[in-house]
Design an enzyme around this catalytic site. Structure first.
Site, short mmCIF file in Angstrom:
data_model
loop_
_atom_site.label_atom_id
_atom_site.label_comp_id
_atom_site.label_asym_id
_atom_site.label_seq_id
_atom_site.Cartn_x
_atom_site.Cartn_y
_atom_site.Cartn_z
N THR A 214 -0.61 8.68 1.27
CA THR A 214 -1.86 9.30 0.86
C THR A 214 -2.58 9.79 2.11
OG1 THR A 214 -2.12 7.96 -1.09
CG2 THR A 214 -4.16 8.63 -0.02
N GLY A 244 -5.64 6.35 -9.88
CA GLY A 244 -5.91 5.31 -8.88
C GLY A 244 -7.32 5.40 -8.31
N GLY A 266 -3.94 2.70 -0.13
CA GLY A 266 -3.34 1.40 -0.43
C GLY A 266 -3.11 1.23 -1.92
N1 ASP Z 1 -4.42 4.53 -3.16
C1 ASP Z 1 -3.43 5.41 -3.73
C2 ASP Z 1 -3.34 5.11 -5.22
O1 ASP Z 1 -3.37 3.96 -5.58
C3 ASP Z 1 -2.08 5.25 -3.13
C4 ASP Z 1 -2.01 5.27 -1.61
O2 ASP Z 1 -3.02 5.19 -0.95
O3 ASP Z 1 -0.92 5.40 -1.05
O4 ASP Z 1 -3.19 6.03 -5.98
#
Ligand code: ASP
Length: 350
Positions: A214, A244, A266
């Site tokens: 991300t 998310g 995350g």
């Molecule tokens: N936080 C993002 C989600 O849960 C994923 C990530 O940060 O890699 O969609």
């Protein structure tokens, strides 16, 4: 008279003890006209063992390119929202990261992207969720903020708005990458959702997909205005329609000129349950703790305790950069008008 003087001194003492001032000796007051940008490209199993020299070079070059793009906007006197957008666009266009081109796949084999942006001066915000025809979802988030009375549009509606405003639309095939599909195939049917860079064991097999993430950026412009943005494909093997933390204001993204701007990455559900980004801002504003302490409290004592993993980047109202993560590493960097330029990936300096 003596009584009055004592009362006056007592009042002065109470004021001096007011915990709203940021307690951190390293905090530097903002120089007039100074500006800065901090970015991340995701957290997870970002370790030296997982990344050879060539990969490390590719990541640091792309992170530098993204920071430079945002910095160039700020240097010309542009605003922090445009800078955040410019930096995120570079990472969305790169298959190295889990945003835009190279987004991860959900359990149905589709890519559904989320993005958000927030203006710390007005507290206006815009976001899109579950889109898969908008080349740069962060641009659509900005359109939602600037041209509607809403904060979050999802799916078809978000795409209709983006198209109407002349944002570049693409066939969903544009987002395809072989590596992402392989990543999904490895976890499909295991009822396991996966954070981008994390390596984990299924039976005896090490699922070692640690290469994408991300993306997010926070900037402060010459006028002292803060903006923050985040863009993601979410998590591999997420359920259809899952949204998310990244497009939710206060969870994956937050900006407030009174405190700071934040972008998170995350396991989103834990950042949602702790209202992570807003919690950090609140701790700074109402408890008077330093950015460093606030980040640590939320990352380790709240998210970590629930079983969540990831990290956050933060830029405070004086242009000071902080970050924290409980993953092995996090792609990250910052560039300031005082000449500081840093790109890091692996464990934090103690
Ligand atoms: N936080 C993002 C989600 O849960 C994923 C990530 O940060 O890699 O969609």
């Amino acid at each position: 008279m003596k009584k009055l003087t004592t009362l006056f001194l007592l009042a002065l003492l109470l004021l001096a003890c007011d915990s709203k001032s940021i307690k951190n000796e390293n905090i530097v007051q903002r120089e007039p006209n100074s500006f800065a940008i901090v970015i991340h490209g995701g957290a997870g199993g970002v370790t030296r063992e997982n990344h050879n020299q060539e990969q490390q070079k590719a990541y640091s070059q792309k992170l530098q390119e993204a920071m430079d793009a945002g910095y160039a906007v700020l240097e010309k006197g542009g605003n922090s929202l445009d800078a955040v957008q410019a930096a995120i666009n570079v990472m969305e266009d790169s298959p190295l990261f889990n945003a835009g081109k190279g987004a991860v796949y959900n359990s149905e084999g589709n890519q559904e992207m989320d993005a958000s942006i927030m203006d710390g001066k007005t507290l206006k915000a815009g976001a899109v969720a579950g889109v898969n025809h908008i080349k740069n979802p962060i641009l659509a988030a900005r359109i939602v903020m600037d041209s509607t009375n809403h904060v979050l549009l999802s799916g078809k509606g978000a795409e209709m708005l983006a198209e109407k405003h002349g944002i570049e639309m693409v066939d969903s095939a544009y987002f395809f990458t072989e590596k992402r599909l392989n990543q999904l195939r490895k976890v499909q049917g295991k009822d396991k959702i996966q954070l981008d860079h994390s390596a984990f064991l299924i039976g005896n097999e090490l699922i070692d997909d640690h290469k994408f993430g991300t993306v997010g950026a926070v900037a402060i412009d010459k006028n002292g205005n803060i903006a923050a943005g985040t863009s993601t494909g979410g998590m591999t093997n997420k359920k259809y329609g899952r949204i998310g933390d990244s497009p939710i204001i206060g969870q994956g993204t937050y900006a407030n000129n009174l405190t700071c701007g934040i972008s998170a990455t995350g396991t989103g559900e834990y950042f949602m349950r702790t209202i992570a980004a807003h919690e950090v801002s609140n701790l700074i504003q109402y408890k008077g703790v330093s950015a460093k302490e606030a980040l640590h409290e939320v990352m380790f004592n709240q998210i970590g305790k629930l079983g969540g993993e990831g990290g956050m980047i933060l830029l405070d109202k004086n242009g000071n950069v902080s970050w924290d993560f409980n993953s092995d590493g996090m792609f990250r960097g910052y560039k300031k008008s005082n000449g500081e330029n840093v790109v890091e990936m692996f464990e934090q300096a103690k």
